[in-house]
Design an enzyme around this catalytic site. Structure first.
Site, PDB file in Angstrom:
ATOM      1  N   SER A 123     -19.747  25.657 -74.730  1.00  0.00           N
ATOM      2  CA  SER A 123     -19.542  25.886 -73.303  1.00  0.00           C
ATOM      3  C   SER A 123     -18.655  24.781 -72.721  1.00  0.00           C
ATOM      4  O   SER A 123     -17.527  24.594 -73.172  1.00  0.00           O
ATOM      5  CB  SER A 123     -20.894  25.986 -72.594  1.00  0.00           C
ATOM      6  OG  SER A 123     -20.753  26.511 -71.293  1.00  0.00           O
ATOM      7  N   HIS A 180     -25.716  33.047 -73.890  1.00  0.00           N
ATOM      8  CA  HIS A 180     -24.986  31.795 -73.717  1.00  0.00           C
ATOM      9  C   HIS A 180     -25.973  30.622 -73.704  1.00  0.00           C
ATOM     10  O   HIS A 180     -27.016  30.699 -73.079  1.00  0.00           O
ATOM     11  CB  HIS A 180     -24.204  31.860 -72.407  1.00  0.00           C
ATOM     12  CG  HIS A 180     -23.262  30.714 -72.208  1.00  0.00           C
ATOM     13  ND1 HIS A 180     -21.996  30.692 -72.748  1.00  0.00           N
ATOM     14  CD2 HIS A 180     -23.393  29.560 -71.529  1.00  0.00           C
ATOM     15  CE1 HIS A 180     -21.390  29.581 -72.406  1.00  0.00           C
ATOM     16  NE2 HIS A 180     -22.211  28.867 -71.670  1.00  0.00           N
ATOM     17  N   GLU A 227     -22.853  36.996 -73.986  1.00  0.00           N
ATOM     18  CA  GLU A 227     -22.441  35.828 -73.206  1.00  0.00           C
ATOM     19  C   GLU A 227     -22.839  35.924 -71.731  1.00  0.00           C
ATOM     20  O   GLU A 227     -23.164  34.927 -71.097  1.00  0.00           O
ATOM     21  CB  GLU A 227     -20.927  35.634 -73.304  1.00  0.00           C
ATOM     22  CG  GLU A 227     -20.435  35.085 -74.633  1.00  0.00           C
ATOM     23  CD  GLU A 227     -20.704  33.602 -74.798  1.00  0.00           C
ATOM     24  OE1 GLU A 227     -21.282  32.991 -73.889  1.00  0.00           O
ATOM     25  OE2 GLU A 227     -20.343  33.062 -75.858  1.00  0.00           O
TER      26      GLU A 227
END
Length: 357
Positions: free
Chosen positions: A112, A357, A244
């Protein structure tokens, strides 16, 4: 994890017996440039070091306004958090041999915002010589949230100072910074999200104080640098998770809630596209809805929920990651790409959120 301004430390794990000339893996954690720490249990490097016979390094770096306040002056030149990472990479070059590592075999990797950080080091002339390979998970510097224009960064820094009460001279940024230095770190943390316009596009993925094109560490817009071939030309590994977007959707998107199955109909689906991407015109919204509709499985009540996961996740995480991989391939390098789809058996979130995510 206790919060402290005394945070600029790094961790080193070496296998036993101590190696000589081992590969070095340097981890940069994510957290949107406003949260995170290298001390999380999931980032414990002892297992990786032992199983793969490598030296593992992780570091902390300053976050939020404390790490990315920008005024365009020396008082707050911006990107302090990235410079913390840069300093850690310099330390690795100078000291890792003492831990059995080879400074000529350094791979940086992150997830990320950590992946975007990795990419910034690949782009920055200041960092390119401090490592040899890179891995990026679920982001890159091309993500729309990863970097902000200098003027917007300056205005947000000004807004933060005024919100806290440092409004003696709004046009003298150095005076504002001096005032901010007199307040507690917690006060700054408590106010930094007030600079985000929740009615603006992309607010679900907005970050109050991300990296900025400062002309020093980030010299140009990342997309322009890739278009010009101005980046560290190496083989890379990039990847993303299967789901995600779901993590973000439960934070305010109509019809989504972690305590329900979040089943939505087509009308809600189209409205949620607008909610997530309010700058799209009507034609683009309809084309997006058409493109992401799974026409072969219209009878499945989860179809629109799963489609919105991709509608949000693709532009913010998947596509920016893939774009970097393609750029390196276009320059004759190798890009290894993966999708992580395994759902953790002990996932604390609802199972429908998947490998998120």
């Amino acid at each position: 994890t206790p919060i402290s301004e005394d945070c600029l430390y790094l961790n080193v794990w070496q296998p036993s017996p101590a190696p000589t000339g081992a590969t070095v893996l340097v981890w940069i954690y994510g957290g949107g440039f406003f949260s995170g720490t290298s001390s999380l249990d999931v980032y414990d490097g002892r297992y990786l070091a032992r199983m793969e016979d490598v030296v593992v390094v992780s570091m902390n770096y300053r976050l939020g306004a404390l790490g990315f306040l920008y005024t365009g002056s020396e008082a707050a030149p911006g990107n302090a958090g990235l410079l913390d990472q840069h300093l850690a990479l310099q330390w690795v070059q100078q000291n890792i041999q003492s831990f059995g590592g080879d400074p000529g075999k350094v791979t940086i990797f992150g997830e990320s915002a950590g992946a975007a950080s990795v990419n910034f080091h690949m782009l920055s002339p200041m960092s390119r010589d401090l490592f040899q390979r890179a891995m990026m998970h679920s982001a890159s510097a091309l993500a729309p949230w990863a970097v902000t224009p200098s003027e917007q960064a300056r205005q947000r820094s000004k807004a933060l100072a005024i919100d806290i009460g440092c409004s003696a001279d709004e046009e003298d940024m150095d005076v504002l910074v001096a005032c901010l230095r007199e307040v507690s770190a917690q006060t700054i943390l408590d106010h930094e999200w007030n600079v985000v316009d929740l009615s603006d596009a992309h607010f679900l993925a907005d970050i109050p104080f991300p990296p900025v094109k400062d002309g020093r560490f980030i010299t140009e817009d990342p997309a322009e640098m890739y278009a010009a071939g101005n980046f560290k030309d190496i083989d890379i590994l990039v990847g993303f998770v299967k789901d995600e977007g779901n993590f973000w959707l439960v934070y305010g998107v109509p019809g989504f809630d972690k305590d329900t199955d979040s089943i939505i109909d087509r009308e809600t689906f189209v409205g949620d596209i607008v909610f997530c991407h309010p700058r799209l015109n009507d034609i683009t919204v309809e084309r997006t809805a058409f493109e992401y509709t799974d026409w072969l499985h219209m009878d499945q009540d989860t179809m629109y929920r799963d489609a919105l996961d991709s509608v949000f996740g693709d532009p913010f995480f998947v596509c920016p990651t893939m774009a970097v991989g393609k750029a390196h391939v276009n320059h004759g390098r190798t890009a290894y790409v993966y999708e992580f789809a395994q759902v953790a058996s002990n996932l604390a979130w609802p199972h429908w959120m998947g490998a998120m995510h």
